[in-house]
Motif scaffolding. Structure first.
Motif, PDB file in Angstrom:
ATOM      1  N   ASP A 132       0.835  -1.207   0.000  1.00 37.10           N
ATOM      2  CA  ASP A 132       0.000   0.000   0.000  1.00 37.10           C
ATOM      3  C   ASP A 132       0.869   1.256   0.000  1.00 37.10           C
ATOM      4  OD1 ASP A 132      -2.296  -1.568   0.023  1.00 37.10           O
ATOM      5  OD2 ASP A 132      -2.630  -1.338   2.189  1.00 37.10           O
ATOM      6  N   LYS A 133       1.906   1.284   0.833  1.00 37.06           N
ATOM      7  CA  LYS A 133       2.798   2.450   0.893  1.00 37.06           C
ATOM      8  C   LYS A 133       3.537   2.652  -0.422  1.00 37.06           C
ATOM      9  CE  LYS A 133       3.743   2.905   5.797  1.00 37.06           C
ATOM     10  NZ  LYS A 133       4.793   3.034   6.821  1.00 37.06           N
TER      11      LYS A 133
ATOM     12  N   ARG B 259       2.935   5.863  -2.917  1.00 35.09           N
ATOM     13  CA  ARG B 259       4.042   6.755  -3.287  1.00 35.09           C
ATOM     14  C   ARG B 259       4.060   6.956  -4.803  1.00 35.09           C
ATOM     15  NH1 ARG B 259       9.238   7.586  -0.820  1.00 35.09           N
ATOM     16  NH2 ARG B 259       8.051   7.410   1.092  1.00 35.09           N
TER      17      ARG B 259
ATOM     18  N   LEU C 152      11.438  -0.538   4.084  1.00 36.84           N
ATOM     19  CA  LEU C 152      10.192  -1.027   4.689  1.00 36.84           C
ATOM     20  C   LEU C 152      10.345  -2.466   5.188  1.00 36.84           C
ATOM     21  CD1 LEU C 152       7.642   0.552   2.195  1.00 36.84           C
ATOM     22  CD2 LEU C 152       8.073   1.260   4.567  1.00 36.84           C
TER      23      LEU C 152
END
Length: 155
Positions: free
Chosen positions: A36-37, A41, A110
Motif C-alpha cells: 500500500d505504501k 508513493r 520497509l
C-alpha cells in the motif's frame, strides 16, 4: 545474462533456508501495508500515469509474489526469464535505472522496519538484515544487468 559477475559480490548459497523462512515470516506480517505504501508513493509521483487503468490489487499480488519467491528461494532459470520479461515491460512504460534503485531502496527500508519489529535481539537483527541486503542486492544487480543484455539483443 552471465551470472559470474554477480557472484563476486555475494554468494546467495550462504543464506540458509532457515534464514530465508524467518525473513519472509517477519516481512509477510506487514507485506500488505508495504505494498500500500509503495503504490501510494507511485500514485503521488510523476509516475502516477503507470497506475492508470491497472488492476492495482492484481499488481500488488504480483509484487508480493515476486518478493516472496525472491526471499524464500534461490534464483533459477525461471527467475531470469521472469526478470527479463519484467524488465522489458518496465522499459516499455518508461522506467529508468533511477526508478529501479529508488524503488528497491524503499522496499528494503520497509522490509528492514518489519524485520526489526520482530527479531529476537541484535544478533538476529544483524543476520536478517545482512541476508535481506544480499538478496536484494543480487536482485537489483540482475535487474539492472538485464538492460545491458536487452540493449545488446536489440542493437
Amino acid at each position: 545474462m552471465r551470472r559470474e559477475h554477480i557472484d563476486i559480490w555475494a554468494n546467495p548459497d550462504d543464506i540458509t533456508t532457515d534464514v530465508r523462512d524467518r525473513l519472509w515470516f517477519f516481512i509477510s506480517r506487514d507485506v500488505d501495508m508495504i505494498m500500500d505504501k509503495f503504490y501510494a508513493r507511485i500514485n503521488k509521483s510523476n509516475l502516477s500515469y503507470l497506475l492508470n487503468g491497472v488492476d492495482l490489487e492484481r499488481l500488488k499480488e504480483k509484487q508480493k509474489s515476486h518478493w516472496r519467491r525472491l526471499i524464500l528461494y534461490r534464483m533459477d532459470e525461471n527467475y531470469d526469464l521472469r526478470l527479463k520479461n519484467m524488465h522489458a515491460y518496465h522499459v516499455k512504460v518508461g522506467l529508468h535505472h533511477g526508478h529501479y534503485i529508488s524503488g528497491y531502496f524503499m522496499f528494503m527500508n520497509l522490509f528492514q522496519k518489519s524485520i526489526l519489529k520482530r527479531v529476537a535481539g541484535p544478533k538476529q537483527a544483524y543476520e536478517m538484515i545482512v541476508a535481506l541486503q544480499s538478496i536484494i542486492s543480487e536482485d537489483i544487480t540482475r535487474a539492472l544487468g538485464v538492460n545491458n543484455y536487452t540493449a545488446e539483443d536489440t542493437a
